[in-house]
Design a protein around this motif. Structure first.
Motif, mmCIF file in Angstrom:
data_model
loop_
_atom_site.group_PDB
_atom_site.id
_atom_site.type_symbol
_atom_site.label_atom_id
_atom_site.label_comp_id
_atom_site.label_asym_id
_atom_site.label_seq_id
_atom_site.Cartn_x
_atom_site.Cartn_y
_atom_site.Cartn_z
ATOM 1 N N UNK A 54 5.379 19.305 -3.990
ATOM 2 C CA UNK A 54 5.262 17.886 -3.585
ATOM 3 C C UNK A 54 3.805 17.577 -3.245
ATOM 4 N N UNK A 56 1.891 14.758 -1.048
ATOM 5 C CA UNK A 56 2.196 13.659 -0.112
ATOM 6 C C UNK A 56 0.876 12.975 0.263
ATOM 7 N N UNK A 58 -2.104 11.052 2.214
ATOM 8 C CA UNK A 58 -2.658 11.369 3.535
ATOM 9 C C UNK A 58 -2.377 10.248 4.537
ATOM 10 N N UNK B 571 5.957 24.217 -2.746
ATOM 11 C CA UNK B 571 4.969 23.994 -1.672
ATOM 12 C C UNK B 571 4.708 22.501 -1.506
ATOM 13 N N UNK B 572 3.894 22.160 -0.545
ATOM 14 C CA UNK B 572 3.544 20.741 -0.307
ATOM 15 C C UNK B 572 2.031 20.644 -0.196
ATOM 16 N N UNK B 573 1.475 19.583 -0.743
ATOM 17 C CA UNK B 573 0.007 19.417 -0.717
ATOM 18 C C UNK B 573 -0.289 18.006 -0.243
ATOM 19 N N UNK B 574 -1.310 17.855 0.579
ATOM 20 C CA UNK B 574 -1.685 16.504 1.036
ATOM 21 C C UNK B 574 -2.787 15.994 0.104
ATOM 22 N N UNK B 575 -2.594 14.805 -0.435
ATOM 23 C CA UNK B 575 -3.626 14.282 -1.346
ATOM 24 C C UNK B 575 -3.798 12.798 -1.107
ATOM 25 N N UNK B 576 -4.811 12.199 -1.703
ATOM 26 C CA UNK B 576 -5.015 10.748 -1.532
ATOM 27 C C UNK B 576 -3.867 9.974 -2.197
#
Lengths: 313, 684, 493, 266
Positions: A54, A56, A58, B571-576
């Motif tokens: 995933x 997500x 910011x 998994x997890x990812x933080x992105x714009x």
């Protein structure tokens, strides 16, 4: 509230919902002279989304991650309150048609919040349009439900189905026909079908339902898509089993009666899907400010249905 | 000491605590911290005593047999400062006390914002005075004492509304509030005089079931007078204009108290007059109240959607919810007329349960708005955004309030609206005349209101708390001090408890419905030992909010097993946020509050008559615009169509009347002589 | 040509010695150009020719009524020049391009922004126009769009659903074709000409071929010109059918959308029968194309053309019969005739506003000198008008192909190209399916290309789309955008 | 009535989707020529006729080594085939051009007369995407012809949807990028952000000569000469533009649905 019936209906709900949207996609393709994706393609898509990672945004808060579960669970819960195969629905004690409409509204509320959270213009646009159109569709839906509830003197779905089932000539009672027409228009609006919204569109400026899902990925997206297809199945079942409860198995039905009821239910579901497909194939999408006119036409239909309850009493 | 004396003593302790609060707050004005602590601490204590007093008398059913007791001996004839804690009075007393506790605790933290530039002691004193006056209004047993308490309430509310009198907007709102509430009081006085004329005494037990003894014409006049009088205080649509002006300018804890309790005094008055005093009502009373309720509900939510000031939005929502309560009361009146006491009590319970629910979640939302104002110093939603990450707890409380007010299961707004739907639905079968069409149509309007309220609160919550902060005030916002969170927490607990266990509260309604309609419905409405709420007739449709909440948790394993089966390694990812590949999103690219509700403004443009000015400036050709300004306004229909012409007429008439006071003595003598002659002729 | 003009006359597809081009000092040159534009003439191209340290401006105007082109140039100058845009909006994009390519600043130009280059800040950054008002919010649809289309940035200023102002920033497809042409023609030049805009391959290749032939003083053999006209009309048929299908797809009208998608593939396959490539790559070469169609191949092409035209007829009938489609198309994205003239629209977009502008009619060249195609015009200027113009052009191109395939001239299609004349200016216009494609070439003393200017029809029309959106609902933008269906790579070069 | 008319017409015309890959592949236009084959053995000693003719220097003949043809840079204009005196470079008419590694496109060595066709994805990705592959298309420069031919795959004749392959609106929903165009400098940031927005596991497919090595614009300062410079590419489909059949063959070959579909339909 017996446990086996509840678990069986839950499984039926989870497995049948993606199949119905897959069948609708496949038939739409057939009507365009193309082979189109398999009806069970939706399962593969859901399975793949579940396995994927995933990404997500910011800007999102915990509401973004909370919304898919609310949408998915509220749709499942409404499914358990609606009689699909066996007449008293497993959770009919927990809520009648008003609770079903309320839970669908709860799912839509959090879906719209999930659209607003990532701070993108498309999500905001989708939420604004979704809440506007559902607000206009609500009175038509409620009035159609009232028409049936008044003749059945109850808001419990099983009672409503029983009341229309008992007197056979009531099936073609004008009140029911008009209420069914109004509910069909509301079904098109709620599940984002062609005259109101184009599910297969690529243009994010015209999307209504899809725009809110643009930021979701991986299993969140799977729950959202699955929840949307369960909601579509619930609305179709509401339409079918309240207005055409033919073959619906009674309270103490045996295995054979349940089998027949299941077959009748699937046949009715396919018939309604065919109707949706024909409408989608032969109509263009309405301009966004024409959709309220369509929904107010549904409201007029529902009012006529109400008037005709005591004209033909 | 039997139950009766126990609740009476508790009641006097509560009132005593409020009085002590007033005195304490005024005494320690200089020491602000002390004044704040004493004033609001005593208010909280008074509230706690009030809750126990009212709840115990309601629970033990002592309320029906309670007598009135004089607070102190009265020296003037006809005036008797008697209190009577009957069922209706106790219910509303409980509401005001519950809110009193929560708001006082909240104010301990909120008033810190006023240290230094405003007098916290005066605020505390008036706050206690308002609580005292409101409790007295609910418990007054005598018309005169009722009017005195009513006036005390109006004056203290005026002082609290114009607490921040440095802004012109506040002063105008205060004056408007003052005039409108005194118009209402005028009608009340006339109404009570007519009742006194019919019953001979001012005591409320004298007025009981007085309607049957009065001639029909006079009874209708009394009803209209009370409808207007209490309608103004409740904020019914044609008389509502002071509410969206007064509530936003008041300090947040005061606007919460006003929205939660003050407008409920109007509902209390209507209930007392229509059900207790005037006996079996003619049909048109119920129809008027139901129609006014539906109009108030729909217009209230439509105007709320157009607002981008958080507190004005909540004020308009108060009008909407008052409309829903009036729909319940109107339906009850119609059922009383058509001889269905069971249905009437169901509709009455629906209306009064919504009163309690609205008091709780509206106060919670106003406290949330106050917390936002305290942290960002602005009420305009167009400058907020992104507060969810900065004010975590306030966000959660505001979300619970938003879900409750949008009538979404499993919280309390859904339960009271469900009861209203049940009463409207079952009402269809009560008569055969065309009037019964009103029930499903108003039910559809209730559905429209509910859906629009949900849209409005998606906008309010989404634009204020989610996304990116639009202004730098919002960027530097920090969580509010603990007492404010505790105040909100109490109301969140109340919301959840009222939502999940409605059957517990139905028992409290038994003495109330026994007193007003002679029915007792709690057994009929509860099934499966309190877990399921029934609509009355067998198979009539049931709902179980605890069941819904429980099932939502029980279904949680479905997504969790899917997660375990498929997504264990995901998994997890933080992105714009996805911005189509350009150089990044700016806060201006988010949807604004006005933009969110623009489609609805276009759909209901017949009602809003939106006006827009677009100024386009260009040097050579319109294709290369240099500046473009866009302003759009929604026309306040009631102000421009009704109140402005009315005010103009009044001013013109008063100018003409001034000619009477020409200042010549002879003229005055002639006036006196003529009036004397007229009175004598009249007396013959 | 019934009136005098200080400019030199030049018919389409011919050349003129650089010395014969009239020359004035800069202010006088601009005044002449302004005067002609005031008389209602059209600006085809305005570009700079660097000369030593200074710059010389060259203007090519089209006198549609007089069926001729005119050229003029200014004396070399350096620094800035008074902007024409103040009085004539047609020139605004050309002046921005001159500023970007040569650094000459147009004084008080109302909208001086980058055209395609990445001035360190990238095309989609910088001071976008902003509407002031509390409730205004921006919607930015960035370079990567939702569907399979080319990258471009659209910045909307919206009050809710209504669009108040649209600003379009392009330049993402900039590959530097004009810069690579200096000192040409190189080996890769013809391939780059074919890929200026992939769906307009034949039009750009024909314009390039006729420019070189004009510079070389020859003309392609008649059969080659006939083959180019056939391929051009096939390209027009394919793209207009595709657009009708895409328009139906945008309003989610599935019958026509699915049918037209397939029929577009059939028309492309007809072009592939001639040259093996669905977009006509390799069909057009300066001096005549290498491929020739045999009689039986052309016969087979003729039959398959008939079936495809019948199918597109059936698909279009559904589109016009469906009331729900008509309500979506009418009064959407409206452009007045006056606006269209002021910003100098070309092609179907102009003809849909009631302007009779068609290079095949006004400035016939190549095979169109012998075979006429009537101009398809529709008055309303909205999406419906643009769709109807496309439908009319499909019918008329089909008719043209039926006639020409029956009367094919015989002869060779290939002839060697002599060397280019030195110091000569040649201009070639071709009516591509989006509108007038204009190629202008100037050779140096050594006979090599000194300056080569390409003007794709989208260069004129993008401003039209920005104007058509003002006051529309943002949900109608994809429909208006597809009704114009402009090329991003043709604009960016 | 309109509805009845469209429905009847549709049912009469039946399914217009081609049988491929179960049935025979539709024929390429016969002048298309398909893939190229290079036998360096046939080259004369010092002949470089083909090198002089090639517009994008795809054909090279370094003094000591034999002739080498890089199909990634080739525009399939077949000028070299016409120019070669000994017929060392010939057209095979084969539509299958998709390869997994960039060096598989270089022809000329002894064993490498033809391009080495793409094998299937590695097992983990194949099992994930075999039945459901959602692609996000990014047009980074180029002339819009590759986009047009990728779009044609969505029409009813080719019907990409039947394989579970779909072009989606948001990169969040996507499993991979399909890149066309030579990645102009102006599009570099947008491509990077789109790639970053796609959740893992993800694949990248380069369609067309531009996306592989810059196509006709190779060497221009304004472009990056292909997607391989910026991103790890999993599949190269050469051509200018590649025929829709070539693109479709590449996609279903990548997912391994080519040989197993030989066994059953669809």
């Amino acid at each position: 509230m017996n446990l086996p019936a509840l678990v069986l209906q839950l499984l039926l709900l989870l497995l049948l919902a993606p199949l119905v949207s897959g069948v609708i996609k496949n038939w739409k393709a057939k009507l365009q002279n193309r082979r189109g994706p398999r009806p069970w393609q939706v399962y593969f898509d859901l399975a793949k989304f579940l396995r994927k990672d995933m990404v997500i945004s910011e800007h999102t808060s915990w509401v973004f991650g909370f919304a898919p579960y609310v949408v998915f669970l509220s749709a499942l819960l409404t499914g358990l309150m609606v009689p699909m195969v066996h007449l008293p629905a497993p959770l009919s004690l927990f809520g009648g048609v008003l609770a079903v409409v309320g839970l669908l509204a709860l799912g839509r509320f959090f879906l719209a919040l999930g659209g607003l959270d990532p701070a993108s213009a498309f999500g905001g646009m989708g939420s604004s349009r979704e809440m506007t159109l559902s607000a206009i569709a609500e009175p038509a839906l409620m009035l159609a439900i009232f028409t049936v509830a008044i003749t059945a003197k109850s808001t419990d779905l099983s009672q409503m189905a029983l009341s229309t089932q008992s007197a056979t000539w009531k099936l073609l009672n004008p009140a029911h026909v008009l209420a069914f027409a109004a509910m069909f228009v509301v079904l098109l609006a709620e599940t984002g079908r062609i005259p109101v919204d184009n599910p297969a569109t690529h243009l994010e400026l015209t999307m209504i339902h899809e725009a809110m899902l643009l930021e979701y990925s991986g299993r969140h997206l799977a729950f959202m898509e699955w929840g949307a297809s369960v909601k579509q199945l619930v609305l179709m079942t509401l339409l079918l089993n309240v207005f055409f409860p033919i073959g619906l198995a009674g309270p103490g039905a045996g295995a054979a009666a349940l089998g027949i009821s299941l077959l009748a239910y699937l046949a009715k579901l396919l018939a309604l899907s065919a109707a949706v497909v024909v409408v989608e194939t032969t109509n263009a999408k309405l301009r966004l400010f024409r959709v309220p006119d369509l929904l107010s036409a549904a409201f007029v239909l529902a009012t006529l249905a109400l008037l005709s309850t005591f004209l033909f009493h | 000491m039997n139950m009766n004396d126990f609740s009476a003593t508790l009641l006097t302790c509560a009132l005593g605590a409020y009085v002590a609060g007033i005195v304490g707050a005024l005494l320690f004005q200089r020491a602000e911290k002390l004044a704040n602590g004493v004033g609001f601490g005593l208010a909280a204590a008074g509230g706690v005593c009030g809750i126990f007093a009212c709840a115990s008398s309601l629970a033990t059913g002592a309320a029906t047999a309670s007598q009135s007791f004089a607070l102190f001996p009265s020296l003037i004839p006809y005036v008797r400062f008697g209190l009577r804690a009957d069922a209706l009075g106790c219910f509303f007393g409980m509401v005001v006390s519950l809110l009193g506790v929560a708001l006082s605790i909240y104010s301990l933290g909120y008033v810190r914002g006023y240290y230094g530039h405003k007098n916290a002691g005066v605020l505390g004193a008036f706050f206690n005075l308002l609580l005292l006056a409101t409790t007295l209004v609910f418990l007054a047993d005598n018309a005169f004492f009722f009017l005195i308490a009513w006036e005390l309430m109006a004056l203290s509310a005026y002082c609290l509304v114009s607490f921040e009198h440095e802004h012109a907007e506040t002063r105008n709102a205060g004056v408007l509030f003052f005039i409108m509430s005194h118009l209402g009081t005028g009608c009340l006085i006339l109404g009570f005089l007519l009742l006194f004329q019919a019953s001979g005494s001012y005591g409320f037990e004298g007025f009981h079931a007085l309607g049957d003894k009065m001639p029909a014409a006079r009874r209708n006049v009394v009803f209209l007078l009370f409808l207007i009088g209490f309608g103004v205080k409740a904020g019914m649509v044609p008389l509502h204009i002071w509410l969206p002006a007064a509530h936003p300018v008041a300090p947040s804890n005061v606007s919460a108290l006003m929205s939660g309790v003050l407008i409920k005094t109007g509902i209390y008055g209507l209930a007392r007059v229509c059900f207790d005093f005037l006996g079996t009502p003619p049909n048109w009373w119920g129809v008027t109240v139901l129609t006014l309720g539906t109009i108030s509900a729909v217009l209230g939510v439509l105007y709320a959607l157009m607002e981008h000031d958080l507190k004005r939005l909540l004020a308009y929502h108060s009008i909407e919810n008052i409309g829903i309560i009036l729909m319940g009361l109107g339906a009850a009146l119609m059922f009383l007329h058509s001889g269905h006491p069971v249905l009437a009590s169901l509709a009455l319970i629906a209306g009064l349960y919504h009163t309690l629910n609205h008091a709780v979640f509206k106060a919670l939302l106003f406290l949330g708005a106050g917390a936002v104002l305290h942290a960002t110093h602005t009420r305009n939603m167009e400058d907020l955004g992104g507060l969810a990450k900065r004010m975590r707890w306030t966000t959660l409380c505001f979300l619970v309030g938003a879900v409750a007010i949008s009538a979404l299961p499993p919280l309390n707004g859904f339960v009271s609206e469900w009861l209203t739907y049940q009463s409207l639905l079952q009402g269809f079968g009560t008569t055969t005349s065309l009037i019964r069409l009103m029930f499903p149509l108003s039910g559809a309007m209730l559905a429209l209101t509910g859906a629009l309220a949900a849209a409005c609160f998606v906008k309010a919550f989404g634009v204020t708390f989610l996304g990116q902060p639009r202004g730098d005030h919002a960027r530097q916002a920090r969580e509010v001090p603990f007492p404010m969170l505790l105040g909100q927490g109490i109301l969140v607990a109340a919301c959840v408890f009222l939502g999940l266990f409605p059957t517990v509260f139905l028992k409290l309604f038994d003495p109330l419905t026994r007193q007003l309609t002679g029915q007792q419905l709690s057994q009929q409405l509860t099934m499966a030992d309190g877990l399921v709420l029934s609509g009355g007739p067998a198979q009539g449709g049931t709902v179980s909010t605890p069941g819904i909440a429980l099932m939502l948790l029980c279904l949680l394993p479905v997504p969790l097993t899917l997660w375990a089966l498929f997504a264990r390694r995901a998994g997890t990812r933080i992105g714009p946020t996805w911005d189509c590949g350009q150089r990044g999103l700016t806060p201006q690219m988010q949807y604004t509050a006005t933009g969110f509700s623009k489609p609805l403004r276009m759909i209901f443009k017949a009602l809003f008559r939106p006006r827009r000015e677009v100024q386009r400036e260009y040097d050579f050709s319109p294709y290369f615009t240099t500046t473009l300004r866009f302003e759009s306004h929604v026309e306040e229909v009631f102000q421009t169509r009704i109140y402005r012409p009315l005010r103009w007429l009044v001013l013109r008439a008063s100018r003409r009347l001034r000619a009477l006071q020409a200042g010549s003595l002879q003229a005055y003598l002639i006036y006196i002589f003529v009036t004397l002659l007229a009175l004598l002729l009249f007396a013959l | 040509m019934n009136r005098t003009t200080p400019f030199a006359l030049l018919t389409n597809g011919t050349a003129l010695p650089w010395a014969d081009v009239p020359e004035w000092p800069l202010p006088e040159f601009l005044r002449h150009v302004g005067a002609e534009l005031d008389r209602g003439e059209r600006l085809n191209s305005l570009f700079g020719v660097p000369e030593g340290g200074a710059l010389r401006l060259v203007a090519v105007l089209a006198f549609d009524a007089g069926n001729t082109l005119v050229v003029g140039r200014s004396r070399p100058f350096s620094g800035s020049f008074p902007s024409l845009t103040a009085t004539h909006s047609q020139a605004h994009l050309f002046e921005r391009e001159i500023w970007e390519q040569h650094g000459a600043v147009p004084e008080n130009h109302p909208w001086l922004k980058a055209v395609r280059k990445d001035h360190g800040a990238g095309p989609a950054v910088g001071d976008f126009f902003r509407v002031d008002g509390r409730e205004i919010h921006e919607v930015a649809v960035g370079p990567v769009h939702a569907g399979i289309i080319e990258p471009g940035h659209f910045r909307f200023q919206c009050a809710g659903e209504e669009v108040l102002h649209l600003e379009i920033a392009l330049g993402f497809q900039h590959r530097g074709i004009e810069e690579a042409l200096a000192g040409g023609p190189h080996r890769a030049t013809i391939y780059q000409m074919e890929t200026v805009a992939g769906d307009t391959t034949i039009a750009h290749a024909t314009a390039y071929a006729s420019t070189l032939e004009a510079l070389a003083g020859t003309e392609a053999p008649l059969r080659a010109q006939w083959l180019r006209a056939i391929a051009l009309e096939l390209e027009r048929l394919a793209n207009h059918t595709g657009d009708l299908g895409a328009l139906a797809g945008d309003v989610a009208f599935l019958p026509t959308a699915s049918a037209c998608g397939k029929i577009r593939g059939d028309f492309l396959n007809l072009t592939a029968m001639l040259c093996g490539n669905r977009f006509g790559r390799g069909l057009v070469r300066p001096g005549g194309g290498p491929h020739d169609g045999g009689t039986e191949r052309l016969g087979k092409l003729r039959e398959r053309l008939e079936t495809s035209l019948a199918e597109v007829q059936q698909a279009a009938v559904w589109l016009w019969d469906a009331a729900s489609v008509r309500t979506r198309f009418e009064h959407t994205g409206h452009l007045h005739r006056k606006q269209a003239t002021e910003i100098g629209l070309v092609g179907p977009a102009a003809r849909a506003c009631g302007l009779v502008r068609d290079v095949r009619f006004d400035h016939p060249a190549g095979w169109f000198r012998f075979a006429q195609v009537p101009v398809s015009v529709w008055p309303d200027g909205d999406v419906f008008a643009r769709a109807r113009v496309r439908w009319l052009e499909i019918q008329r191109s089909g008719e043209f192909l039926r006639e020409q395939l029956d009367a094919a001239p015989d002869g060779e299609t290939r002839s060697p190209l002599p060397p280019l004349a030195p110091d000569t200016l040649a201009v070639a216009l071709v009516e591509g399916w989006r509108g007038e494609v204009c190629h202008a070439a100037l050779t140096g003393a050594d006979g090599r290309l000194r300056r080569y200017k390409i003007t794709d029809p989208s260069f004129h029309n993008w401003t039209g789309l920005a104007l058509a959106l003002r006051g529309q609902a943002i949900s109608d933008f994809p429909l208006c955008n597809k009704s114009f269906n402009l090329s991003y790579c043709g604009f960016d070069l | 009535m309109f509805v009845h008319d469209t429905l009847l017409n549709r049912l009469k015309r039946g399914c217009a989707t081609m049988a491929y890959p179960a049935g025979p592949a539709p024929a390429l236009p016969e002048r298309h020529g398909g893939a190229l084959r290079v036998e360096a053995a046939k080259c004369q000693a010092d002949c470089a006729a083909c090198v002089a003719v090639c517009p994008t220097e795809a054909v090279t003949r370094p003094p000591d080594r034999r002739v080498a043809l890089d199909l990634g840079r080739c525009l399939f204009c077949a000028e070299c085939v016409k120019a070669c005196p000994t017929g060392a470079i010939t057209q095979t008419g084969d539509h299958r051009l998709a390869v997994r590694r960039r060096e598989d496109l270089v022809l000329g060595e002894a064993g490498n007369e033809q391009l080495r066709l793409a094998g299937v994805l590695d097992e983990k990705l194949r099992r994930l995407f075999r039945r459901s592959l959602k692609l996000r298309q990014v047009s980074a420069g180029g002339c819009n012809a590759c986009e047009a031919d990728t779009n044609v795959l969505g029409t009813i004749g080719w019907d990409l949807g039947r394989f579970g392959i779909q072009f989606v609106a948001s990169p969040r929903h996507a499993d991979g990028l399909l890149i066309t165009g030579p990645v102009s400098k102006n599009m570099e940031l947008a491509l990077q952000k789109t790639y970053a927005a796609v959740p893992e596991p993800r694949i990248v497919i380069a369609v067309g000569a531009c996306a592989i090595a810059g196509g006709p614009f190779v060497g221009h300062p304004q472009v990056h000469n292909g997607a391989g410079v910026l991103l790890p590419v999993d599949l190269f489909i050469p051509g200018c533009p590649p025929h829709p059949l070539t693109i479709l063959d590449g996609l279903i070959r990548l997912l391994g649905r080519l040989e197993e579909s030989g066994r059953k339909t669809g």
